[in-house]
Design a protein around this motif. Sequence first.
Motif, PDB file in Angstrom:
ATOM      1  N   GLU A  87       0.831  -1.207   0.000  1.00  0.00           N
ATOM      2  CA  GLU A  87       0.000   0.000   0.000  1.00  0.00           C
ATOM      3  C   GLU A  87       0.863   1.254   0.000  1.00  0.00           C
ATOM      4  O   GLU A  87       0.590   2.208  -0.733  1.00  0.00           O
ATOM      5  N   ASP A  88       1.921   1.269   0.800  1.00  0.00           N
ATOM      6  CA  ASP A  88       2.833   2.413   0.820  1.00  0.00           C
ATOM      7  C   ASP A  88       3.490   2.585  -0.552  1.00  0.00           C
ATOM      8  O   ASP A  88       3.669   3.713  -1.022  1.00  0.00           O
ATOM      9  N   ALA A  89       3.849   1.475  -1.183  1.00  0.00           N
ATOM     10  CA  ALA A  89       4.463   1.542  -2.508  1.00  0.00           C
ATOM     11  C   ALA A  89       3.511   2.192  -3.504  1.00  0.00           C
ATOM     12  O   ALA A  89       3.905   3.076  -4.273  1.00  0.00           O
ATOM     13  N   GLU A  90       2.257   1.779  -3.474  1.00  0.00           N
ATOM     14  CA  GLU A  90       1.270   2.366  -4.384  1.00  0.00           C
ATOM     15  C   GLU A  90       1.055   3.841  -4.086  1.00  0.00           C
ATOM     16  O   GLU A  90       0.960   4.666  -5.005  1.00  0.00           O
ATOM     17  N   ASP A  91       0.997   4.204  -2.810  1.00  0.00           N
ATOM     18  CA  ASP A  91       0.840   5.609  -2.436  1.00  0.00           C
ATOM     19  C   ASP A  91       2.042   6.437  -2.890  1.00  0.00           C
ATOM     20  O   ASP A  91       1.890   7.552  -3.395  1.00  0.00           O
ATOM     21  N   ALA A  92       3.251   5.894  -2.721  1.00  0.00           N
ATOM     22  CA  ALA A  92       4.467   6.603  -3.117  1.00  0.00           C
ATOM     23  C   ALA A  92       4.498   6.834  -4.626  1.00  0.00           C
ATOM     24  O   ALA A  92       4.877   7.912  -5.093  1.00  0.00           O
ATOM     25  N   VAL A  93       4.082   5.827  -5.388  1.00  0.00           N
ATOM     26  CA  VAL A  93       4.056   5.979  -6.849  1.00  0.00           C
ATOM     27  C   VAL A  93       3.022   7.031  -7.254  1.00  0.00           C
ATOM     28  O   VAL A  93       3.287   7.869  -8.119  1.00  0.00           O
ATOM     29  N   GLN A  94       1.860   7.015  -6.622  1.00  0.00           N
ATOM     30  CA  GLN A  94       0.847   8.022  -6.942  1.00  0.00           C
ATOM     31  C   GLN A  94       1.372   9.421  -6.642  1.00  0.00           C
ATOM     32  O   GLN A  94       1.139  10.357  -7.414  1.00  0.00           O
ATOM     33  N   THR A  95       2.089   9.572  -5.544  1.00  0.00           N
ATOM     34  CA  THR A  95       2.680  10.867  -5.209  1.00  0.00           C
ATOM     35  C   THR A  95       3.674  11.289  -6.281  1.00  0.00           C
ATOM     36  O   THR A  95       3.671  12.443  -6.735  1.00  0.00           O
ATOM     37  N   ALA A  96       4.524  10.364  -6.711  1.00  0.00           N
ATOM     38  CA  ALA A  96       5.520  10.687  -7.741  1.00  0.00           C
ATOM     39  C   ALA A  96       4.857  11.054  -9.063  1.00  0.00           C
ATOM     40  O   ALA A  96       5.258  12.020  -9.728  1.00  0.00           O
ATOM     41  N   LEU A  97       3.827  10.307  -9.440  1.00  0.00           N
ATOM     42  CA  LEU A  97       3.135  10.610 -10.700  1.00  0.00           C
ATOM     43  C   LEU A  97       2.414  11.953 -10.617  1.00  0.00           C
ATOM     44  O   LEU A  97       2.371  12.713 -11.585  1.00  0.00           O
ATOM     45  N   TRP A  98       1.857  12.242  -9.452  1.00  0.00           N
ATOM     46  CA  TRP A  98       1.195  13.541  -9.265  1.00  0.00           C
ATOM     47  C   TRP A  98       2.229  14.664  -9.372  1.00  0.00           C
ATOM     48  O   TRP A  98       1.979  15.687 -10.005  1.00  0.00           O
ATOM     49  N   GLN A  99       3.408  14.472  -8.764  1.00  0.00           N
ATOM     50  CA  GLN A  99       4.467  15.477  -8.853  1.00  0.00           C
ATOM     51  C   GLN A  99       4.946  15.624 -10.303  1.00  0.00           C
ATOM     52  O   GLN A  99       5.217  16.742 -10.756  1.00  0.00           O
ATOM     53  N   LEU A 100       5.037  14.511 -11.012  1.00  0.00           N
ATOM     54  CA  LEU A 100       5.401  14.566 -12.431  1.00  0.00           C
ATOM     55  C   LEU A 100       4.402  15.430 -13.180  1.00  0.00           C
ATOM     56  O   LEU A 100       4.775  16.333 -13.927  1.00  0.00           O
ATOM     57  N   HIS A 101       3.130  15.182 -12.960  1.00  0.00           N
ATOM     58  CA  HIS A 101       2.080  15.932 -13.646  1.00  0.00           C
ATOM     59  C   HIS A 101       2.138  17.424 -13.296  1.00  0.00           C
ATOM     60  O   HIS A 101       2.041  18.281 -14.165  1.00  0.00           O
ATOM     61  N   ARG A 102       2.294  17.721 -12.011  1.00  0.00           N
ATOM     62  CA  ARG A 102       2.251  19.108 -11.541  1.00  0.00           C
ATOM     63  C   ARG A 102       3.549  19.871 -11.769  1.00  0.00           C
ATOM     64  O   ARG A 102       3.519  21.074 -11.993  1.00  0.00           O
ATOM     65  N   ARG A 103       4.711  19.181 -11.682  1.00  0.00           N
ATOM     66  CA  ARG A 103       5.958  19.918 -11.590  1.00  0.00           C
ATOM     67  C   ARG A 103       6.964  19.609 -12.694  1.00  0.00           C
ATOM     68  O   ARG A 103       8.119  20.000 -12.590  1.00  0.00           O
ATOM     69  N   ILE A 104       6.536  18.909 -13.741  1.00  0.00           N
ATOM     70  CA  ILE A 104       7.484  18.584 -14.808  1.00  0.00           C
ATOM     71  C   ILE A 104       8.096  19.858 -15.401  1.00  0.00           C
ATOM     72  O   ILE A 104       9.249  19.871 -15.796  1.00  0.00           O
ATOM     73  N   GLY A 105       7.340  20.928 -15.415  1.00  0.00           N
ATOM     74  CA  GLY A 105       7.850  22.193 -15.949  1.00  0.00           C
ATOM     75  C   GLY A 105       8.997  22.775 -15.162  1.00  0.00           C
ATOM     76  O   GLY A 105       9.752  23.602 -15.667  1.00  0.00           O
ATOM     77  N   THR A 106       9.176  22.358 -13.909  1.00  0.00           N
ATOM     78  CA  THR A 106      10.260  22.887 -13.076  1.00  0.00           C
ATOM     79  C   THR A 106      11.546  22.072 -13.191  1.00  0.00           C
ATOM     80  O   THR A 106      12.564  22.474 -12.628  1.00  0.00           O
TER      81      THR A 106
ATOM     82  N   VAL B  31      17.132  19.789 -15.427  1.00  0.00           N
ATOM     83  CA  VAL B  31      18.033  18.974 -16.237  1.00  0.00           C
ATOM     84  C   VAL B  31      17.239  17.784 -16.767  1.00  0.00           C
ATOM     85  O   VAL B  31      16.830  16.917 -16.001  1.00  0.00           O
ATOM     86  N   ILE B  32      17.011  17.766 -18.052  1.00  0.00           N
ATOM     87  CA  ILE B  32      16.206  16.716 -18.675  1.00  0.00           C
ATOM     88  C   ILE B  32      16.787  15.329 -18.383  1.00  0.00           C
ATOM     89  O   ILE B  32      16.052  14.384 -18.108  1.00  0.00           O
ATOM     90  N   ALA B  33      18.099  15.207 -18.401  1.00  0.00           N
ATOM     91  CA  ALA B  33      18.746  13.913 -18.169  1.00  0.00           C
ATOM     92  C   ALA B  33      18.503  13.398 -16.749  1.00  0.00           C
ATOM     93  O   ALA B  33      18.671  12.208 -16.485  1.00  0.00           O
ATOM     94  N   ALA B  34      18.081  14.272 -15.838  1.00  0.00           N
ATOM     95  CA  ALA B  34      17.848  13.874 -14.445  1.00  0.00           C
ATOM     96  C   ALA B  34      16.409  13.410 -14.212  1.00  0.00           C
ATOM     97  O   ALA B  34      16.029  13.146 -13.078  1.00  0.00           O
ATOM     98  N   PHE B  35      15.620  13.284 -15.264  1.00  0.00           N
ATOM     99  CA  PHE B  35      14.202  12.949 -15.132  1.00  0.00           C
ATOM    100  C   PHE B  35      13.971  11.681 -14.306  1.00  0.00           C
ATOM    101  O   PHE B  35      13.218  11.681 -13.337  1.00  0.00           O
ATOM    102  N   ALA B  36      14.628  10.588 -14.671  1.00  0.00           N
ATOM    103  CA  ALA B  36      14.403   9.307 -13.980  1.00  0.00           C
ATOM    104  C   ALA B  36      14.834   9.399 -12.519  1.00  0.00           C
ATOM    105  O   ALA B  36      14.095   8.977 -11.617  1.00  0.00           O
ATOM    106  N   SER B  37      16.010   9.953 -12.258  1.00  0.00           N
ATOM    107  CA  SER B  37      16.470  10.027 -10.870  1.00  0.00           C
ATOM    108  C   SER B  37      15.573  10.950 -10.047  1.00  0.00           C
ATOM    109  O   SER B  37      15.352  10.707  -8.857  1.00  0.00           O
ATOM    110  N   TRP B  38      15.031  11.985 -10.652  1.00  0.00           N
ATOM    111  CA  TRP B  38      14.088  12.889  -9.974  1.00  0.00           C
ATOM    112  C   TRP B  38      12.865  12.102  -9.489  1.00  0.00           C
ATOM    113  O   TRP B  38      12.476  12.213  -8.328  1.00  0.00           O
ATOM    114  N   LEU B  39      12.297  11.290 -10.377  1.00  0.00           N
ATOM    115  CA  LEU B  39      11.125  10.502  -9.996  1.00  0.00           C
ATOM    116  C   LEU B  39      11.452   9.450  -8.936  1.00  0.00           C
ATOM    117  O   LEU B  39      10.694   9.259  -7.983  1.00  0.00           O
TER     118      LEU B  39
END
Length: 154
Positions: free
Chosen positions: A46-65, A68-76
């Motif tokens: 359950e924590d894993a699913e919650d953590a992924v949802q948080t990361a995907l939400w941050q991706l959606h909301r903050r991708i514009g910020t 460094v494009i190459a840091a995309f995977a490590s950022w997530l």
Amino acid sequence: MSSLSRIDTTLVVAAKAGDAAAIDRLLAVSQPDLLRFARRTCATTEDAEDAVQTALWQLHRRIGTLRVIAAFASWLFRIVERECRRLLGLRRPTVPIDQVAGSMLAINPVPVGLQRDLGAMIAALPALYREVLVLRDIEEFTTPEAAAELGISV
């Protein structure tokens, strides 16, 4: 090597520029790798699913910020890792209040002002959000239990 680290940088650049289709594609492509990582990193599924949802939400909301494009995977992955740690901290064992010595409550009382402010903030939330907050954070329901109680999807 994860598929996240092989994502075409033009897709990340387009998402960063606000292309909704690119953002949707990144969300879809990122989820499986993030979930695999979260299942190894978090304490519970359950924590894993919650953590992924948080990361995907941050991706959606903050991708514009993203600077460094190459840091995309490590950022997530860092978002997932931080969220797993945060959720683990919330799951620390607690002692029922009736087992706490009265003197302990006198040593660390919750300030009245904080109680009042939190009560006012919770009361100001829209009803559904307030119900979710109470079920998840006060009643300690799991996400599926809270959704079932409210008759909504996870």
